[in-house]
Design an enzyme around this catalytic site. Structure first.
Site, mmCIF file in Angstrom:
data_model
loop_
_atom_site.group_PDB
_atom_site.id
_atom_site.type_symbol
_atom_site.label_atom_id
_atom_site.label_comp_id
_atom_site.label_asym_id
_atom_site.label_seq_id
_atom_site.Cartn_x
_atom_site.Cartn_y
_atom_site.Cartn_z
ATOM 1 N N ASP A 57 30.919 48.774 59.233
ATOM 2 C CA ASP A 57 29.495 48.270 58.950
ATOM 3 C C ASP A 57 29.548 47.032 58.141
ATOM 4 O O ASP A 57 30.514 47.071 56.999
ATOM 5 C CB ASP A 57 28.734 49.320 58.475
ATOM 6 C CG ASP A 57 27.312 48.595 58.080
ATOM 7 O OD1 ASP A 57 26.568 48.510 58.901
ATOM 8 O OD2 ASP A 57 27.075 48.641 56.964
ATOM 9 N N TYR A 62 26.155 40.042 53.284
ATOM 10 C CA TYR A 62 27.196 40.354 52.260
ATOM 11 C C TYR A 62 28.056 39.178 52.127
ATOM 12 O O TYR A 62 28.987 38.697 53.194
ATOM 13 C CB TYR A 62 28.124 41.394 52.947
ATOM 14 C CG TYR A 62 27.380 42.813 52.948
ATOM 15 C CD1 TYR A 62 26.173 43.178 52.609
ATOM 16 C CD2 TYR A 62 27.710 43.799 54.100
ATOM 17 C CE1 TYR A 62 25.487 44.404 52.616
ATOM 18 C CE2 TYR A 62 27.047 45.070 54.344
ATOM 19 C CZ TYR A 62 25.764 45.293 53.566
ATOM 20 O OH TYR A 62 25.182 46.251 54.102
ATOM 21 N N LYS A 88 23.763 43.484 60.897
ATOM 22 C CA LYS A 88 22.446 43.725 60.469
ATOM 23 C C LYS A 88 21.608 42.363 60.870
ATOM 24 O O LYS A 88 22.009 41.338 61.137
ATOM 25 C CB LYS A 88 22.101 44.211 59.235
ATOM 26 C CG LYS A 88 22.971 45.386 58.898
ATOM 27 C CD LYS A 88 22.572 45.910 57.389
ATOM 28 C CE LYS A 88 23.491 47.093 57.219
ATOM 29 N NZ LYS A 88 25.124 46.958 56.964
#
Length: 347
Positions: A57, A62, A88
């Site tokens: 994930d 990030y 995401k």
């Protein structure tokens, strides 16, 4: 090393999404709080794959794309079809001037700024940019990122983002991608179970990545949200099993809870849990990691790692034998919810 069990995300997706009971959470590889060298990042990803971890994930947030790019390098080695992958939507990464960079908690990031966008166009642009950074044609799971009050700063701001998701077509974009087979599952990745429940009551979701809100320390999600997930066949990906640190370090001075110093009442509760750990010669961190997998809706847990040694340590914790009497004593002491499902004994 014991083989990792595979669990179906749910029984409703158009194609099976099989998650290893431990996955790999990509936030630390975006240089969360400190710089991670490329060599260490790739060694961590490779160690996870070599140990049998098959769920990975990540997210644009990030490291402002750095985590996704590092995943992309590793995926070229693994082979895309050999893993399950989630990323995401919700944050677009835009080129900017040096003084406009928005690193949030990440260091040594590209020259980008974050713009929240949960519209139809925002979802599609975000997903396309993620695919490019990852070097893949598709993801398996696409998650709405951080529409919770914790991340948005207030309940009002959270409500506005949820409205944007539905009023401006973001949910429609996710549904179209799922219906076209571009992705297998849609959900949300957040720090609060309440917004997950709200989303689930509004529309059809396959899963939620819930960070820190069903742990050895807190189980309020058992009251209404997790029963709804069981009823609707919705899988939970469990992030933050250590509540930002305190369930890994114990109630030491400066222990972190929810990304801040732990308040007195949290320290006191953790000390009581630690006392039961001492009685049964159980490590707190191992108990915290294994507890969450006792719930039937929790399909995988995704602790982070910044090097190969941390991956190995996480796997050892997952397979550390914990006596059934330990879990029973926690329940009898009122330290876990009376309805919390207990993990099977690993001995």
């Amino acid at each position: 090393m014991t083989e990792l069990a595979l669990r179906l995300l749910n029984n409703r997706t158009s194609r099976d999404v099989r998650l290893t009971e431990m996955g790999f959470g990509g936030a630390p590889l975006g240089n969360l709080y400190r710089k991670v060298e490329e060599e260490d990042a790739q060694a961590a990803l490779q160690a996870a794959y070599d140990a049998g971890i098959r769920y990975f994930d990540t997210a644009p947030q990030y490291g402002l794309g750095r985590s996704e790019e590092r995943f992309g390098t590793a995926i070229r080695r693994f082979g895309r079809d050999n893993i399950e992958l989630s990323t995401k939507i919700g944050r677009l990464l835009l080129d900017c001037e040096p003084d406009e960079v928005t690193p949030e908690a990440f260091v040594d990031v590209p020259q980008k700024r974050i713009v929240f966008d949960y519209s139809y166009d925002g979802v599609m642009r975000s997903y396309e940019a993620s695919r490019e950074r990852l070097g893949v044609r598709r993801a398996d799971i696409l998650l709405i990122h951080d529409v919770c009050a914790f991340s948005q700063g207030s309940q009002e701001a959270s409500d506005a983002k949820v409205r944007e998701l539905f009023d401006k077509g973001g949910y429609r974009a996710l549904s179209e991608l799922r219906e076209a087979g571009e992705i297998a599952a849609i959900g949300a990745g957040v720090n609060e179970w309440q917004v997950c429940q709200r989303l689930l009551e509004m529309a059809d979701f396959d899963c939620f990545l819930l960070a820190g809100r069903y742990t050895l320390l807190e189980q309020d999600a058992l009251e209404t949200f997790l029963p709804l997930c069981e009823k609707r066949d919705v899988g939970i990906i469990l992030g933050g099993p250590y509540n930002s640190g305190i369930l890994a370090t114990g109630a030491v001075e400066g222990a972190k809870y929810n990304y801040a110093e732990a308040p007195t009442e949290v320290l006191d509760r953790v000390r009581k849990i630690e006392n039961v750990c001492i009685d049964h010669q159980v490590r707190l961190i191992a108990a915290a990691l294994q507890f969450v997998l006792g719930h039937p809706s929790v399909k995988t847990v995704i602790p982070g790692a910044v090097n190969a040694a941390q991956v190995t340590a996480n796997l050892q914790l997952l397979h550390t034998p914990i006596p059934a009497a330990f879990w029973r004593d926690l329940r009898a002491s009122g330290l876990i919810h009376p309805d919390a499902p207990l993990p099977e004994e690993h001995a």
